[in-house]
Design a protein around this motif. Sequence first.
Motif, PDB file in Angstrom:
ATOM      1  N   HIS A   1      -6.885  -3.290  10.085  1.00 60.67           N
ATOM      2  CA  HIS A   1      -7.685  -2.109   9.735  1.00 60.67           C
ATOM      3  C   HIS A   1      -6.825  -0.859   9.705  1.00 60.67           C
ATOM      4  O   HIS A   1      -6.940  -0.038   8.785  1.00 60.67           O
TER       5      HIS A   1
ATOM      6  N   THR B   1      -3.680  -0.532   9.086  1.00 59.38           N
ATOM      7  CA  THR B   1      -2.795  -0.526   7.913  1.00 59.38           C
ATOM      8  C   THR B   1      -3.540  -0.069   6.671  1.00 59.38           C
ATOM      9  O   THR B   1      -3.015   0.711   5.867  1.00 59.38           O
ATOM     10  N   LEU B   2      -4.772  -0.559   6.509  1.00 61.94           N
ATOM     11  CA  LEU B   2      -5.577  -0.120   5.377  1.00 61.94           C
ATOM     12  C   LEU B   2      -5.898   1.365   5.478  1.00 61.94           C
ATOM     13  O   LEU B   2      -5.756   2.120   4.508  1.00 61.94           O
ATOM     14  N   LYS B   3      -6.326   1.782   6.653  1.00 59.31           N
ATOM     15  CA  LYS B   3      -6.756   3.171   6.830  1.00 59.31           C
ATOM     16  C   LYS B   3      -5.605   4.162   6.688  1.00 59.31           C
ATOM     17  O   LYS B   3      -5.732   5.189   6.002  1.00 59.31           O
TER      18      LYS B   3
ATOM     19  N   LEU C   1       0.802  -1.220   0.000  1.00 56.90           N
ATOM     20  CA  LEU C   1       0.000   0.000   0.000  1.00 56.90           C
ATOM     21  C   LEU C   1       0.836   1.272   0.000  1.00 56.90           C
ATOM     22  O   LEU C   1       0.291   2.373   0.060  1.00 56.90           O
TER      23      LEU C   1
ATOM     24  N   LEU D   1     -13.919   3.290   5.796  1.00 51.17           N
ATOM     25  CA  LEU D   1     -13.534   2.066   5.103  1.00 51.17           C
ATOM     26  C   LEU D   1     -14.656   1.036   5.209  1.00 51.17           C
ATOM     27  O   LEU D   1     -15.011   0.603   6.310  1.00 51.17           O
TER      28      LEU D   1
ATOM     29  N   ALA E   1      -8.489  -3.958  -0.929  1.00 54.29           N
ATOM     30  CA  ALA E   1      -7.997  -5.175  -0.291  1.00 54.29           C
ATOM     31  C   ALA E   1      -8.981  -6.308  -0.560  1.00 54.29           C
ATOM     32  O   ALA E   1     -10.194  -6.093  -0.571  1.00 54.29           O
TER      33      ALA E   1
ATOM     34  N   SER F   1     -12.734  -2.991   1.390  1.00 51.15           N
ATOM     35  CA  SER F   1     -12.093  -4.278   1.630  1.00 51.15           C
ATOM     36  C   SER F   1     -13.118  -5.366   1.356  1.00 51.15           C
ATOM     37  O   SER F   1     -14.228  -5.354   1.914  1.00 51.15           O
TER      38      SER F   1
ATOM     39  N   SER G   1      -2.962   4.017   5.068  1.00 56.06           N
ATOM     40  CA  SER G   1      -2.435   4.177   3.713  1.00 56.06           C
ATOM     41  C   SER G   1      -3.088   5.350   3.001  1.00 56.06           C
ATOM     42  O   SER G   1      -2.526   5.901   2.047  1.00 56.06           O
TER      43      SER G   1
ATOM     44  N   VAL H   1      -7.225   3.300   0.677  1.00 55.88           N
ATOM     45  CA  VAL H   1      -8.185   2.205   0.683  1.00 55.88           C
ATOM     46  C   VAL H   1      -9.528   2.668   1.241  1.00 55.88           C
ATOM     47  O   VAL H   1      -9.604   3.166   2.364  1.00 55.88           O
TER      48      VAL H   1
ATOM     49  N   TYR I   1     -16.255  -2.610   4.773  1.00 55.16           N
ATOM     50  CA  TYR I   1     -15.970  -4.041   4.687  1.00 55.16           C
ATOM     51  C   TYR I   1     -17.177  -4.712   4.044  1.00 55.16           C
ATOM     52  O   TYR I   1     -18.268  -4.717   4.611  1.00 55.16           O
TER      53      TYR I   1
END
Length: 270
Positions: free
Chosen positions: A210, A212-214, A177, A240, A190, A222, A216, A219, A242
């Motif tokens: 979560h 790590t995704l946020k 990411l 984010l 993701a 997911s 970045s 994203v 899901y």
Amino acid sequence: MKNIYLLLLLLSLALLSACDELFEYHPNQIILNEDERNLTARNLARLQNQQPGDTLHLLVMGDTQRFYDAASAFVDKANTFPYIDFVIHQGDISDFGMSQEFRWVHDIMKRLKWPYLTVVGNHDLLANGRKVYQQMYGDFNYSFDYGHTRFVFIDTNSLEYNYNGKVPDINWLGRQLLHQEGDNWQQAIAVSHIPPYDNDFDTALERAFHRTLKESERVQLSLHGHIHGFRADFRYDSTLLYLATSTVKQREFTYLKVWEGGYDYKRVAY
């Protein structure tokens, strides 16, 4: 009479040799034809020959397991769409991790007009399934860019690794990411089998996944399977989504449109 017995023996051996690929003499035996190997790389190569538009059109399905009739009906429905960039299989291709199960599902999915890409499911890791998946599809974790979007497929089947703290691989996820100067992708999606809120996901890694995704800042979405039902929620915050797609047993999939900075999804019954 001896000649007759000899002839029968030779015929039997010839038939077994000619039909060898039809039989699994042991549940853990892996028998794959050449065109059944490295399917992830093969389908990514097909993607490279396509020209992505400003809006990507995806079909998301999964948890085929032993639901072969429903999977076949999905392919029939998918092929009625005028254009799809690619199809995402959300994992649990097989039920017991046997190579013949993977082959039966691929025999169905290869009828798609569009490339299909898979993420590994918990059932795909049973028995000899880990080796089958790796030989038939490829790596459990991989990413690729298509148009303005990076897709990150990651193994989240923590239970199958006895919650060892390494699955999902958070460090690997973070590296995928990282947006470098000159990168063409502007956002990321993701893709994994087990959502982070499920009991089969390592609770020690739930928040890290979560976060790590946020963090970045790339994203918004997911994608998941596993729960055998449709679910879409902003589980941890409002930034984010899901999105879990139901099993094909329910004869339902998700039609997803993605453009730079946004997306839209629709549940489709068939």
